[in-house]
Write a protein that holds these residues in place. Structure first.
Motif, PDB file in Angstrom:
ATOM      1  N   PRO A 332      75.934  28.717  -3.661  1.00  0.00           N
ATOM      2  CA  PRO A 332      74.858  28.015  -2.952  1.00  0.00           C
ATOM      3  C   PRO A 332      75.414  27.245  -1.764  1.00  0.00           C
ATOM      4  N   LEU A 333      74.670  27.239  -0.648  1.00  0.00           N
ATOM      5  CA  LEU A 333      75.194  26.696   0.595  1.00  0.00           C
ATOM      6  C   LEU A 333      75.553  25.216   0.454  1.00  0.00           C
ATOM      7  N   MET A 407      67.245  27.797   2.759  1.00  0.00           N
ATOM      8  CA  MET A 407      66.224  26.785   2.484  1.00  0.00           C
ATOM      9  C   MET A 407      66.460  26.079   1.149  1.00  0.00           C
ATOM     10  N   GLU A 408      67.092  26.763   0.207  1.00  0.00           N
ATOM     11  CA  GLU A 408      67.459  26.077  -1.031  1.00  0.00           C
ATOM     12  C   GLU A 408      68.515  25.012  -0.744  1.00  0.00           C
ATOM     13  N   GLY A 409      69.439  25.322   0.158  1.00  0.00           N
ATOM     14  CA  GLY A 409      70.406  24.328   0.581  1.00  0.00           C
ATOM     15  C   GLY A 409      69.757  23.174   1.322  1.00  0.00           C
ATOM     16  N   ALA A 413      70.023  19.211   0.437  1.00  0.00           N
ATOM     17  CA  ALA A 413      70.501  18.297   1.472  1.00  0.00           C
ATOM     18  C   ALA A 413      69.523  17.146   1.704  1.00  0.00           C
ATOM     19  N   PHE A 414      68.222  17.445   1.749  1.00  0.00           N
ATOM     20  CA  PHE A 414      67.225  16.383   1.886  1.00  0.00           C
ATOM     21  C   PHE A 414      67.362  15.363   0.748  1.00  0.00           C
ATOM     22  N   LEU A 415      67.549  15.867  -0.463  1.00  0.00           N
ATOM     23  CA  LEU A 415      67.687  14.967  -1.607  1.00  0.00           C
ATOM     24  C   LEU A 415      68.935  14.100  -1.485  1.00  0.00           C
ATOM     25  N   SER A 416      70.059  14.711  -1.121  1.00  0.00           N
ATOM     26  CA  SER A 416      71.305  13.952  -1.008  1.00  0.00           C
ATOM     27  C   SER A 416      71.196  12.851   0.041  1.00  0.00           C
TER      28      SER A 416
END
Length: 536
Positions: A332-333, A407-409, A413-416
């Motif tokens: 996963p990216l 888009m899964e990455g 990233a938004f969450l982090s």
């Protein structure tokens, strides 16, 4: 600042040979040893080494020649003068905005000075998948060291501004390691306007380092001149056909026929493939312009009770690679976290929303903070990058699909980023997405981001790092260029820019280009019969 020495005006006064625009008219024809297309990270390093080696060098630059006295810290002047398509270059579907330089010095004139060597895991992947056996940290170290000395890359000892401190503070509270970014500056005034050109010439870009050195050594510079196409005879390139262009890039009539023993393409990972495509260069394995990477970048904006003033101070000084190491490189990216400087125009055009919503956002401008996540594309099987192709008028565009893996990455990233911002004390955090509100708590953000519809155009994606499209590889079936940068099918054509990268690199690319091109140019000088020189 007008009292400061101006290396460009001083050089012109010394008698540099510059043609195009307000300078001398283009000659109808010119013969040189090496013609270099582009004056950015790759073109600038190549020009200094080859010109100081005693070769007759021509630099061809599509953008204008500007200097520190022209840099007024005004977005309205900087973007049209210094960026591709006035900082409005986009992918074919308009889903990704691409910030690329377009002036003497290329993107090095307008970047934010962040300097990283190519990460070891990236090099290991290139060795395994593309046969680049000498792509090791040990083999590249001497070339990086020379480049770092040449452009004054060193630790930045000043405390991070509040915008960058959020990443350090939030990371520390969550146990997420962060580190300081090295910068290519000398005598920096800590103004924060690096992206508009350095008004004090403290940023050691190609504009004030290698290009002046090459011109002092006798190189010729064409400005506002487009390398339209190569002239070929079988497997050899005879030269270039160039055309003068106006300030907006439109052809203005004058043409020049360039004859060269060797041609170096260093126009960046969109324009270099475009020259080859317009030239109908051999492409037997259909690799040209493909696997072009962007580090697709997403943004989280937060509001704090205290003033952040993200426009002031060094733009990027703190980063975290934590999320690049939490999974396999081809899993996963992963993503690199950094902060971004905040200026009114770039903020207003990047943030989601419009009308009263945008007015409310801009009212909080002094209290706003931004984190960036740069996704490492090109390693996961569902992250093949994009493809450079030509439009009807011969200009390039990049078709870059935002795949499910990307888009899964983005969601992770938004969450982090939101979690870090709340840990640092944010009163709200908002992923830059057309349907995302400003979340008031981490719990609310976690739930909301999990439910976001991450489609292109709804999700704001940007990029300032274009790589690939002319990948190096040990066999022609895997790459456009040989490990020494020479085109597999054209014996006297080299590529010396970020389009050589077989994948993205997972870090801001300027130093990777400096180090790699330093090595390639040193070897090229020897192949051309010149005495090799080290970077000054």
């Amino acid at each position: 600042m007008s009292a400061l020495p101006d290396p460009i005006r001083d050089g012109l006064a010394r008698g540099w040979t510059v043609h195009g625009a307000e300078h001398a008219p283009l000659p109808e024809a010119i013969t040189v040893d090496v013609a270099i297309v582009g004056t950015g990270a790759g073109g600038g390093i190549s020009a200094e080494i080859l010109a100081r080696a005693g070769l007759r060098v021509l630099l061809v630059e599509e953008g204008p020649l500007r200097s520190s006295r022209d840099f007024k810290q005004r977005e309205s002047e900087a973007y049209p003068q210094l960026y591709q398509e006035a900082a409005g270059r986009k992918t074919a579907d308009k889903a990704i905005n691409i910030m690329q330089g377009r002036s003497v010095g290329g993107s090095t004139t307008v970047n934010w000075t962040s300097s990283f060597r190519t990460p070891a895991p990236t090099l290991a992947f290139w060795r395994e998948r593309f046969g680049l056996s000498d792509a090791t940290p040990e083999a590249l170290a001497p070339w990086f060291e020379q480049a770092e000395r040449r452009v004054s890359i060193d630790d930045w000892l000043t405390d991070p501004n509040p915008n960058n401190a959020v990443l350090a503070t939030g990371g520390d509270k969550l146990g997420i390691p962060t580190a300081r970014i090295r910068r290519n500056v000398k005598g920096c005034w800590n103004l924060g306007s690096c992206g508009m050109g350095c008004p004090t010439h403290a940023k050691q870009s190609m504009l004030v380092t290698t290009v002046p050195t090459a011109l002092d050594a006798g190189a010729v510079l064409f400005v506002q001149t487009r390398a339209h196409a190569l002239r070929r005879q079988g497997a050899r390139v005879e030269g270039l056909d160039c055309v003068a262009v106006g300030f907006n890039g439109s052809p203005s009539g004058a043409r020049c026929r360039v004859t060269a023993k060797h041609v170096v393409l260093a126009g960046g990972a969109i324009n270099t493939p475009a020259v080859l495509l317009r030239s109908q260069a051999p492409d037997p394995h259909h690799l040209l312009g493909r696997r072009t990477f962007l580090h697709p970048t997403v943004i989280s904006a937060a509001t704090f009770a205290q003033r952040i003033e993200g426009w002031a101070g060094a733009p990027q000084t703190v980063y975290s690679d934590h999320f690049l190491t939490t999974q396999a490189i081809d899993g996963p990216l992963g993503y690199k976290l950094e902060s971004a400087p905040m200026h009114p125009v770039i903020m207003a055009t990047t943030m989601a929303g419009f009308g009263p919503e945008q007015v409310a956002q801009l009212a909080q401008f002094p209290h706003s903070q931004v984190l960036l996540a740069l996704l490492r594309d090109g390693f996961h099987p569902d992250s093949p990058g994009g493809r450079v192709r030509l439009k009807g008028d011969g200009s390039p565009e990049l078709d870059y699909p935002l795949t499910p893996a990307v888009m899964e990455g983005v969601r992770r990233a938004f969450l982090s980023m939101a979690e870090i911002q709340f840990a640092a004390g944010a009163t709200s955090a908002q992923p830059v997405h057309e349907q995302a509100p400003a979340y008031k708590t981490w719990a609310e953000a976690r739930s909301g981001i999990a439910a976001l519809d991450l489609r292109p155009l709804l999700t704001r994606v940007v990029s300032a790092h274009v790589m690939g499209g002319c990948a190096m590889a040990s066999t022609p079936e895997r790459g456009v260029t040989r490990p020494d940068g020479t085109h597999w099918q054209l014996e006297n054509l080299s590529v010396h820019d970020g389009s050589l990268f077989p994948t993205s690199i997972g870090a801001n690319p300027q130093l990777s280009i400096y180090g790699l091109v330093n090595r390639l140019s040193h070897a090229l000088a020897q192949r051309l019969g010149a005495k090799p020189v080290a970077l000054a």
